[in-house]
Design an enzyme around this catalytic site. Structure first.
Site, PDB file in Angstrom:
ATOM      1  CB  SER A  21      49.141  43.332  53.084  1.00 50.10           C
ATOM      2  OG  SER A  21      50.380  43.162  52.464  1.00 50.10           O
ATOM      3  CG  ASP A 313      57.196  42.655  50.294  1.00 54.78           C
ATOM      4  OD1 ASP A 313      57.550  41.923  49.350  1.00 54.78           O
ATOM      5  OD2 ASP A 313      56.010  42.788  50.644  1.00 54.78           O
ATOM      6  NE  ARG A 386      57.807  46.549  49.391  1.00 56.47           N
ATOM      7  CZ  ARG A 386      57.058  47.364  50.124  1.00 56.47           C
ATOM      8  NH1 ARG A 386      57.608  48.344  50.816  1.00 56.47           N
ATOM      9  NH2 ARG A 386      55.751  47.214  50.202  1.00 56.47           N
TER      10      ARG A 386
HETATM   11  O1  SPQ Z   1      51.484  43.879  45.425  1.00 57.38           O
HETATM   12  P1  SPQ Z   1      52.886  43.591  44.976  1.00 57.38           P
HETATM   13  O2  SPQ Z   1      53.198  44.396  43.759  1.00 57.38           O
HETATM   14  O3  SPQ Z   1      53.166  42.142  44.776  1.00 57.38           O
HETATM   15  O4  SPQ Z   1      53.841  44.128  46.147  1.00 57.38           O
HETATM   16  C1  SPQ Z   1      54.865  43.538  46.971  1.00 57.38           C
HETATM   17  C2  SPQ Z   1      55.718  44.754  47.517  1.00 57.38           C
HETATM   18  O5  SPQ Z   1      56.929  44.719  47.565  1.00 57.38           O
HETATM   19  O6  SPQ Z   1      55.061  45.703  47.947  1.00 57.38           O
HETATM   20  C3  SPQ Z   1      55.753  42.523  46.242  1.00 57.38           C
HETATM   21  F1  SPQ Z   1      56.389  42.957  45.264  1.00 57.38           F
HETATM   22  O7  SPQ Z   1      54.316  42.920  48.144  1.00 57.38           O
HETATM   23  C4  SPQ Z   1      53.619  41.673  48.190  1.00 57.38           C
HETATM   24  C5  SPQ Z   1      54.444  40.634  48.946  1.00 57.38           C
HETATM   25  O8  SPQ Z   1      55.700  40.424  48.371  1.00 57.38           O
HETATM   26  C6  SPQ Z   1      52.332  41.924  48.924  1.00 57.38           C
HETATM   27  C7  SPQ Z   1      51.662  40.694  49.416  1.00 57.38           C
HETATM   28  C8  SPQ Z   1      50.268  40.734  49.898  1.00 57.38           C
HETATM   29  O9  SPQ Z   1      49.769  41.826  50.246  1.00 57.38           O
HETATM   30  O10 SPQ Z   1      49.646  39.668  49.937  1.00 57.38           O
HETATM   31  C9  SPQ Z   1      52.341  39.485  49.520  1.00 57.38           C
HETATM   32  C10 SPQ Z   1      53.726  39.301  49.055  1.00 57.38           C
HETATM   33  O11 SPQ Z   1      53.726  38.673  47.784  1.00 57.38           O
HETATM   34  P2  SPQ Z   1      53.661  37.081  47.639  1.00 57.38           P
HETATM   35  O12 SPQ Z   1      53.797  36.834  46.172  1.00 57.38           O
HETATM   36  O13 SPQ Z   1      54.820  36.558  48.414  1.00 57.38           O
HETATM   37  O14 SPQ Z   1      52.379  36.628  48.165  1.00 57.38           O
END
Ligand code: SPQ
Length: 427
Positions: A21, A313, A386
């Site tokens: 992130s 996650d 994951r």
């Molecule tokens: O980037 P992506 O594909 O959405 O990746 C995931 C992961 O598991 O690596 C989710 F599938 O992480 C997101 C996380 O779930 C990363 C993230 C961020 O960097 O802001 C926030 C989370 O998603 P969300 O939808 O809850 O904001």
């Protein structure tokens, strides 16, 4: 086909790669800043490389030397119209955060992604961006999505979902608005965007109790030197490995323990895990510690409510931990799992069942009756990083052999995952 055997012993000291992130946000804010931004410990996973590739297509010079990345920022209004479609690959973060930035540009751009990303909901960012004045065409709320940006209006957005991606998208769009922009969430999601915006010089007000963040428009962002701490989502696999395996002692160094991310640590404590935090410190505005875990007799717990965004996650590997814990674990309020890289409620349930676990999928989580021995099987990863990593950990305590149909998906967030696992795995 990759194969993992039960581990008799796990020992070692490991360092996990940089936080995904924070790496994404560093590329984006570095591109919008004036002067150079240096990221040390950048995550060289496919998702973060997608962010680099998209910003390069908008004229930003980004130089990589392994995990050291230099971004020659062009200022808030320095992006140029891409001559090609922006491909976010598998990355929801690239897509949703970048959408906020694209909505503020006086050019139009199209974002697409791989088959998994094309199924993920984008209405959650389209709705607030349209309220701010952007025009967005999409395939029924999914990618490909074309954003016609321009001058935006500041809004006070009440988000129906606790999502750092939605929050960050709206805050990034707010940088280009004609007034203040705020987001209020049903629960606090990860706060890396707020922390980093402040670090780059933006004016940000937060009220954690009200789950509220507000940003002022048109900041002068100044390039920063940022050390990216290790990703707790990657550390989580080795923490769980150390707790569930019988003869284990593992030290995971340099882990980001930002409370908006570290919900898994509370769950480990609630389940009776033997966990010790060493050398707590602050690195580039983020809390960091080394974490030691040892074999533990775990028991079930309930995971629900406001903690969910802080461990969303990690839920697949928490489900694995629950399968090896005695008694019942209930995971609720996590319907968001259905719209990740796979439907993680369905895929975790299917794979844990195939290993012999008593698990029931619910609408918003799982009920797991743990403590029964599990056996190896063929894990169907659904190309979800994951899932692959969580079940590699499940395999360490399962009898026989566990195979994986597509282990390469770990490249999304942790390219050296299997190498690191081999380092600590003693047969
Ligand atoms: O980037 P992506 O594909 O959405 O990746 C995931 C992961 O598991 O690596 C989710 F599938 O992480 C997101 C996380 O779930 C990363 C993230 C961020 O960097 O802001 C926030 C989370 O998603 P969300 O939808 O809850 O904001």
């Amino acid at each position: 086909m990759y194969c993992i055997k039960e581990a008799k012993k796990l020992r070692g000291e490991i360092t996990v790669p940089g936080d995904k992130s924070i790496s994404h946000r560093g590329i984006m804010l570095g591109s919008l800043a004036e002067g150079d931004t240096r990221l040390h410990g950048f995550l060289e996973g496919a998702d973060c490389l997608s962010s680099i590739s998209c910003f390069r297509k908008m004229g930003i010079d980004i130089v990589r030397d392994g995990s050291d990345v230099t971004i020659h920022g062009k200022g808030l209004h320095g992006l140029k119209a891409p001559s090609e479609i922006l491909d976010a690959g598998n990355s929801g973060t690239t897509t949703r955060l970048m959408s906020g930035i694209l909505a503020g540009q006086d050019f139009f751009s199209t974002i697409t992604g791989d088959d998994s990303l094309k199924t993920r909901p984008m209405k959650r960012v389209i709705t607030p961006l349209e309220k701010m004045g952007a025009t967005i065409d999409s395939e029924n709320g999914c990618l490909p999505m074309t954003i016609h940006g321009g001058k935006l209006h500041g809004i006070d957005y009440i988000s129906p979902v606790a999502s750092a991606q939605v929050k960050s998208c709206v805050l990034f769009a707010g940088l280009f608005a004609d007034g203040k922009t705020s987001v209020t969430e049903p629960a606090v999601s990860r706060n890396h965007t707020e922390l980093m915006l402040k670090g780059f010089g933006a004016s940000v007000i937060t009220d954690e109790k009200k789950h509220f963040v507000q940003v002022e428009p048109e900041p002068k962002l100044i390039g920063q030197e940022i050390t990216v701490p290790g990703d707790i989502s990657s550390a989580a696999y080795f923490l769980v490995a150390g707790l569930i395996c019988q003869d284990a002692d593992i030290l995971v160094k340099n882990v980001n323990i930002n409370p908006t991310r570290a919900g898994i640590l509370k769950v480990i404590e609630a389940m009776g895990g033997d966990i010790t935090y060493l050398d707590r410190r602050t690195v580039s505005g983020e809390e960091v510690a080394d974490i030691e875990v040892k074999s533990s007799s775990l028991h079930g717990t309930t995971v629900e409510g406001d903690i969910i965004p802080a461990l969303i996650d990690e839920l697949p590997v928490i489900a694995v931990m629950a399968a090896y814990a005695s008694g019942q674990t209930v995971i609720k309020d996590a319907a968001e799992l259905k719209v990740k890289e796979s439907d993680r409620i369905a895929v975790v349930t299917e794979n844990l069942k195939a290993m012999g676990c008593d698990i029931t999928a619910t609408d918003d989580g799982f009920i797991i009756n743990g403590g029964q021995p599990l056996h190896g099987t063929e894990i169907k990863t659904q190309k979800d990083h994951r899932i692959a990593m969580s079940f590699a950990i499940a395999a360490l305590n399962a009898s026989g052999e566990t195979t994986f149909d597509d282990p390469s998906c770990v490249n999304i967030s942790y390219p050296d995952f299997f190498k690191t696992l081999e380092l600590i795995h003693e047969n």
